[in-house]
Design a protein around this motif. Structure first.
Motif, mmCIF file in Angstrom:
data_model
loop_
_atom_site.group_PDB
_atom_site.id
_atom_site.type_symbol
_atom_site.label_atom_id
_atom_site.label_comp_id
_atom_site.label_asym_id
_atom_site.label_seq_id
_atom_site.Cartn_x
_atom_site.Cartn_y
_atom_site.Cartn_z
ATOM 1 N N GLU A 160 -13.350 -7.833 -50.261
ATOM 2 C CA GLU A 160 -14.042 -6.951 -49.319
ATOM 3 C C GLU A 160 -13.835 -7.403 -47.876
ATOM 4 N N TYR A 288 -26.204 -6.948 -55.393
ATOM 5 C CA TYR A 288 -26.407 -6.161 -54.175
ATOM 6 C C TYR A 288 -25.130 -5.373 -53.862
ATOM 7 N N GLY A 289 -25.326 -4.139 -53.447
ATOM 8 C CA GLY A 289 -24.194 -3.320 -53.042
ATOM 9 C C GLY A 289 -23.524 -2.556 -54.170
ATOM 10 N N ARG A 290 -23.875 -2.869 -55.412
ATOM 11 C CA ARG A 290 -23.302 -2.127 -56.537
ATOM 12 C C ARG A 290 -24.095 -0.840 -56.750
ATOM 13 N N TRP A 304 -24.804 -8.136 -45.378
ATOM 14 C CA TRP A 304 -23.575 -7.973 -46.162
ATOM 15 C C TRP A 304 -22.841 -9.298 -46.311
ATOM 16 N N ILE A 307 -23.546 -11.558 -49.440
ATOM 17 C CA ILE A 307 -23.322 -11.053 -50.796
ATOM 18 C C ILE A 307 -22.028 -11.634 -51.355
ATOM 19 N N TYR A 436 -17.286 -2.597 -58.341
ATOM 20 C CA TYR A 436 -17.179 -3.348 -57.084
ATOM 21 C C TYR A 436 -16.101 -2.763 -56.196
ATOM 22 N N ASN A 439 -16.308 0.516 -53.941
ATOM 23 C CA ASN A 439 -17.187 0.526 -52.776
ATOM 24 C C ASN A 439 -16.434 0.470 -51.451
#
Length: 776
Positions: A160, A288-290, A304, A307, A436, A439
């Protein structure tokens, strides 16, 4: 050929085939999850369409194409520029291209994007290969080693980062570090120390954060060897040699080489973000974020950066390891306390990764009083501790695959159960990989930038002017993100537009989008944002009197009053649909100050109607107006009058604590603060509290005082804050302090509390302020 040599050759052949298979499956995974464009469009694909990713590309391209200095980048913060390290220019890309250019090669800058993409693609594949080889060294079979390597690679939190901080997305560095340590332990071959040292030195130039990974890992490992376990390296001299070659010499070399050409500057001693971007265990063990995760109320909202989710399978393995650890304590099996994997080497690496994980959540840096952080040297320059979670991500996933892989193949009579469980685990991890990767997108096109010869209709404007007749670009609204001291946000995505214009014209920009830029020279550019209380200091530092190219979005409502004034003094050249382009002469920029000064003086003459105190007038007879000048106090400095409030900024100081009365819904509080351009002072805190007679209380804490600066004059900053007000009588307190700095005396002057529609004139006979802004 003896059997031993033949066996080694067989193993190498099988490992080579395994590496090929690993790369093949990784290619398939990348295509399925991120699209083929990341592999096929290496000459046109931007993994990040804007932000830090675009910044790294822009500064690298500019450095190759336009800069004459090997170390100084002139692309931003014109006319001062900065040392290349702080701009995000990538040495692994620009060094070979600048060498090729010096040897006569053409169009070297056009290779910046493809070369950068090649590095990123290779990083993904080498990461998978390194993980595969780690598993082979741990004795796992080929099938499990290949699948484990691919799945961990595609779950990596560094994927990411490719879309934001490009070089932090070099995924292979940490797995390769681990692999070469394994080989060093097994063979005691000095060659692997050499490889480790070269990787450390290279990765330090890629991004200094990798030095901390190497530093903590080396420190912990070699201390363990020297103190607890001497079986791996029997001779102490051998250990010292390995430490020198793999760590100390490369670190010293990096510090020396990185310092070449870096001139001293007043950079932030403690950049912003050490606490704000610290890691959190929730970001490691919760998804988090999924899309499938809905955060329960008992969990914090986290940044962010914090994570680095390890995956549900690794969470389960972590729990089982923790249970085993507790069981060993209960049963007093002290010699097996840290033996959670059955592999001594893997146990040591896992414990080291846990130490690094603790470091990522702030142990012990966040235990240090903030005002003493500047004494920590290079450690104080760490801006985002959360990134150090990555080593734990890789290690716990390596342990997970190792434990499950051994359990699956030791099936015995329960072969169907073990293999069936293995298939379920594979499906779970594959599903997490998919959830993942969907995203974010690593495939973005920007045809205007990659149209190097300007054939597209949208780029025809580039050919219509002689850009060497101009000296720099002024993007409005102005952005300035970089000093870690004061920054102005990038509104209207102007950095992206300014970078595009800069690359097409070769002109540097006055805006800044870097890190740790020199503080005081940055203020000279930031002054373009504010009303000109004095002639622009920037004009004194220009190398020539050529005009500026001003770039403005069509919606001028995004500009503040002073920016609109600058545009009004400029000559429109052309527009490209979304943006207007202007020519601004240096004389016209000077004229902007003169006209503003005249306008303010005229307002002073027409607005000083009602006397509201000694040396204070307003344009209204009523309305809230309180002026505190502290003229009865002695002080080392003063802004207006005979005195000022002098106090220790490292404590909380009350500027006002009394009753006010207003019939408005909003009031303004403003004051002048001395020494503002000194490091860390702009990160002071304002605390405001209003309380009604009926007990209604409103509390405002402003941790970003720099966002409330509206003017700067001779080192004094005008702080202006507007807050909602309750009509009637209120008890108001205004407190300012900074617990992050050592004790230091500063002065506050001319505190004004007023209704927003009351204009106030203050004078001491020599100087005059209108609404607290200096006029003359």
């Amino acid at each position: 050929m003896n059997l031993k040599a033949k066996s080694r050759m067989t193993i190498r052949t099988k490992n080579f085939i395994g590496c090929i298979l690993t790369v093949f499956l990784t290619v398939i995974a990348v295509i399925i999850l991120d699209g083929a464009g990341i592999l096929t469009n290496i000459g046109s694909n931007f993994t990040s369409p804007d932000g830090d990713g675009l910044k790294d590309f822009y500064n690298t391209y500019y450095h190759v194409e336009y800069d004459s200095s090997a170390f100084h980048s002139s692309s931003m913060n014109y006319p001062y520029g900065d040392y290349y390290t702080y701009t995000g220019a990538m040495p692994q890309v620009f060094v070979p291209l600048r060498i090729a250019k010096s040897l006569g090669a053409d169009n070297c800058s056009q290779l910046v994007l493809p070369l950068n993409n090649i590095f990123l693609i290779l990083s993904i594949f080498i990461c998978a290969i390194a993980l595969f080889l780690i598993f082979r060294e741990l004795g796992l079979n080929y099938f499990i080693s290949v699948l484990g390597a691919v799945l961990i690679t595609m779950l990596s939190p560094q994927l990411e980062r490719i879309g934001s901080h490009i070089t932090l997305g070099y995924m292979f560095i940490l797995p390769l570090m681990i692999y070469w340590f394994i080989r060093l332990i097994k063979t005691n071959n000095i060659a692997y120390s050499i490889w480790e040292g070269l990787l450390l030195l290279w990765s330090g130039f890629v991004h200094p954060y990798y030095l901390i990974f190497f530093g903590i890992f080396n420190l912990c490992f070699w201390l363990y060897v020297l103190i607890w376990d001497k079986q791996w390296f029997v001779k102490r001299k051998t250990v010292i040699l390995h430490v020198l070659i793999s760590f100390l010499i490369p670190c010293i070399s990096f510090l020396i080489l990185n310092g070449i050409g870096n001139t001293p500057a007043d950079r932030a001693a403690v950049p912003y973000g050490l606490k704000a971007y610290a890691g959190r265990l929730e970001g490691v063990f919760f998804p988090y974020g999924r899309s499938y995760f809905h955060k329960p109320e008992f969990l914090h909202n986290i940044e962010w950066e914090a994570i680095s989710y390890i995956g549900i399978v690794s969470v389960c393995i972590t729990i089982s390891c923790l249970i085993k650890f507790i069981t060993n304590i209960i049963q007093k099996r002290w010699s097996h306390l840290f033996d959670v994997t059955g592999n001594r080497m893997l146990n040591v690496f896992l414990v080291i990764s846990i130490i690094v994980l603790l470091f990522s959540i702030g142990v012990p840096l966040l235990w240090v009083n903030p005002r003493y952080l500047s004494y920590l040297g290079p450690l104080a320059q760490i801006r985002a501790l959360a990134r150090f979670e990555w080593l734990f991500f890789y290690m716990i996933n390596i342990v997970t695959v190792y434990l499950l892989g051994r359990w699956i193949v030791s099936s015995g009579k329960n072969k169907a159960l073990h293999y069936g469980t293995g298939i379920i685990i594979l499906l779970i991890m594959s599903w997490e990989v998919y959830s993942y990767n969907k995203n974010f997108s690593l495939v973005n096109e920007n045809p205007l930038l990659t149209d190097y010869d300007n054939h597209l209709p949208e780029n025809q404007w580039v050919k219509e002017y002689q850009w060497s007749d101009y000296q720099a670009i002024i993007p409005l609204p102005l952005f300035h993100i970089g000093t870690e001291h004061i920054w102005i946000d990038d509104n209207a995505n102007m950095f992206k537009q300014a970078a595009y214009v800069s690359l097409k014209t070769g002109l540097p920009m006055s805006g800044n989008y870097a890190s740790r830029s020199p503080i005081k020279c940055s203020y000279n550019n930031i002054a373009l944002k504010w009303s000109p209380l004095e002639q622009y200091a920037l004009l004194n530092d220009l190398p020539n009197r050529k005009p500026f190219l001003v770039v403005v979005p069509k919606d001028d409502n995004l500009l503040n009053e002073n920016e609109k004034n600058i545009v009004s003094h400029s000559q429109l050249l052309f527009d490209t649909g979304n943006h207007n382009y202007y020519r601004l002469e240096c004389d016209d920029l000077e004229k902007n100050y003169q006209e503003y000064k005249s306008q303010q003086e005229e307002k002073c003459q027409t607005g000083s109607v009602f006397e509201r105190g000694n040396g204070v007038w307003s344009d209204r007879e009523d309305g809230l107006l309180i002026v505190t000048d502290w003229d009865n106090l002695q002080s080392e400095k003063k802004f207006l009058g005979n005195g000022a409030l002098q106090c220790d900024l490292s404590r909380y100081n009350k500027l006002w604590d009394n009753v006010i009365e207003t019939d408005k819904d909003e009031i303004e509080i403003s004051f002048w603060m001395s020494d503002f351009t000194e490091d860390m002072y702009a990160r002071s805190v304002i605390e405001i509290c209003t309380k009604k007679d009926d007990g209604e209380t409103r509390y405002y804490e402003m941790n970003d005082i720099f966002r409330h600066v509206v003017n700067l004059y001779n080192g004094w900053a005008l702080i202006s804050v507007r807050i909602p007000a309750s009509k009637g009588t209120n008890h108001l307190s205004v407190v300012v302090g900074n617990l992050k700095i050592m004790p230091h005396q500063v002065c506050f002057d001319n505190l004004i509390i007023r209704d927003t529609d009351v204009n106030v004139l203050s004078t001491d006979g020599e100087s005059t302020l209108l609404n607290n802004k200096w006029v003359r």
